[in-house]
Design a protein around this motif. Sequence first.
Motif, PDB file in Angstrom:
ATOM      1  N   ASP A 174      11.732  26.343  11.252  1.00 54.37           N
ATOM      2  CA  ASP A 174      12.800  26.364  12.248  1.00 54.37           C
ATOM      3  C   ASP A 174      12.942  24.951  12.811  1.00 54.37           C
ATOM      4  N   ASP A 198      21.566  25.624  13.149  1.00 54.87           N
ATOM      5  CA  ASP A 198      20.744  26.831  13.082  1.00 54.87           C
ATOM      6  C   ASP A 198      21.355  27.943  13.933  1.00 54.87           C
ATOM      7  N   ARG A 225      22.823  31.506  12.382  1.00 57.33           N
ATOM      8  CA  ARG A 225      22.363  32.824  12.824  1.00 57.33           C
ATOM      9  C   ARG A 225      23.539  33.701  13.234  1.00 57.33           C
ATOM     10  N   ARG A 269      25.419  34.805  10.100  1.00 57.39           N
ATOM     11  CA  ARG A 269      24.697  35.871   9.390  1.00 57.39           C
ATOM     12  C   ARG A 269      24.927  37.210  10.073  1.00 57.39           C
ATOM     13  N   HIS A 271      17.318  24.894   6.447  1.00 48.40           N
ATOM     14  CA  HIS A 271      17.025  26.113   7.193  1.00 48.40           C
ATOM     15  C   HIS A 271      18.292  26.910   7.486  1.00 48.40           C
ATOM     16  N   ARG A 279      19.214  28.890   4.474  1.00 47.37           N
ATOM     17  CA  ARG A 279      18.296  30.007   4.270  1.00 47.37           C
ATOM     18  C   ARG A 279      18.606  31.149   5.241  1.00 47.37           C
ATOM     19  N   VAL A 280      18.962  30.801   6.482  1.00 44.09           N
ATOM     20  CA  VAL A 280      19.314  31.830   7.459  1.00 44.09           C
ATOM     21  C   VAL A 280      20.549  32.590   6.991  1.00 44.09           C
ATOM     22  N   ASN A 306      19.535  34.736   3.753  1.00 37.63           N
ATOM     23  CA  ASN A 306      18.726  35.862   4.225  1.00 37.63           C
ATOM     24  C   ASN A 306      18.245  36.780   3.108  1.00 37.63           C
TER      25      ASN A 306
END
Length: 378
Positions: free
Chosen positions: A40, A281, A285, A288, A311, A314-315, A318
């Motif tokens: 993170d 980030d 989020r 997503r 990151h 990747r979020v 998922n």
Amino acid sequence: MGFFSNLFRRFHSTIRAVTVGVNGIVFLATVFSAYGGWFDPVQVPVAALAAMILPVLLVAGIALMVIDCFISYRIAVMIPASWLISLPEILIFFPLNIFSEKLTPEQEARSFTLLTYNCLHLHNYAPTDSMTTNGTASYILATDADVVNLQELEFLSPRKSVHLTPEQVDSLKSRYPYRVIDAGQQLSVLSKFPVEPIHITIPKRSEPCLIGAYRLDINGTTVNLYNVHLKSIGLSTDDKALYRQLPGKIKETDGTELREEIRDVKQQLVSKLSQSFAVRDIEARWLREVIDSIGGNTIVAGDFNDIPGCHAQRVIMNGDLHDAYAENAFGAVITYHDNRFYFRIDHILYGGDLKAVSIRRDTPPWSDHYPLFTRVRY
């Protein structure tokens, strides 16, 4: 002779010890950099910064391994060992897909092409006096993509300032009868298939957040497309100038001056990059959450302003979205080429019943970004 023999042995032992130490540092740095996207960035900002230098560490590892071979073959295995440990992440940055899927005529009929491009408001990155038409518009028409996903485009009308002619506008509108142009977010989708915007409410904590959601009807199959332009790296013109000038300054300065230059870089560049990692980030989020709430066949494409395996990516993925480039391409490429920031920061992710079967990076000279063109089977 005994004196010189002992001196040589001590010298060789010292060189060997130093080499082992350097290899150990590069070993750990390579592994940490490769897996930097797993951390993170709010909690471990240095990990995101380390991930950006993976190409440099891979090149340094090759050079170091050559040197190792002259000192000790045992030491030389350390660098390949770091590559082996980091292989899954290295293949995201440098995929090795040799063979591409061959579509049958039936599969070809159930596929479509998508172009994603940060087109710099149709300005010409390297203009010439002889230009009479807009290069980006000509490029888009030449690709004949079924769906064109654009960032930094807020209009589709003739403009002399960017050499966009009425004829080019007519051709684009004829080729793409379905269009959604969001002047506020500067996000646009041109499509041969019916497309409509999906209303999404961006929470206050995520503003400003440049993400558009659209529902495509591709021959009866619904595909949810998310056009993204995540938080930029946040560097001003002066910051970018400092970055460009840094190599020359390091050569010209020493001692106190060099330490001051490095401190300036840390304060002006690293801190701003760390802040942008954190903002992306938050955006990732929220996106997503939107993807999960809508479900279905999904494509997320656009300017992520971050590297492969970061990151934020990747979020968003998922575990159920796939990276079209990592799964279909061969070798590393860049999609951003301005200010000596040479990275692949434009991505295409997909999920549901979709399958990306090919992808390429084109290099039209009209923007500070290069576009990605993919074929998707449904």
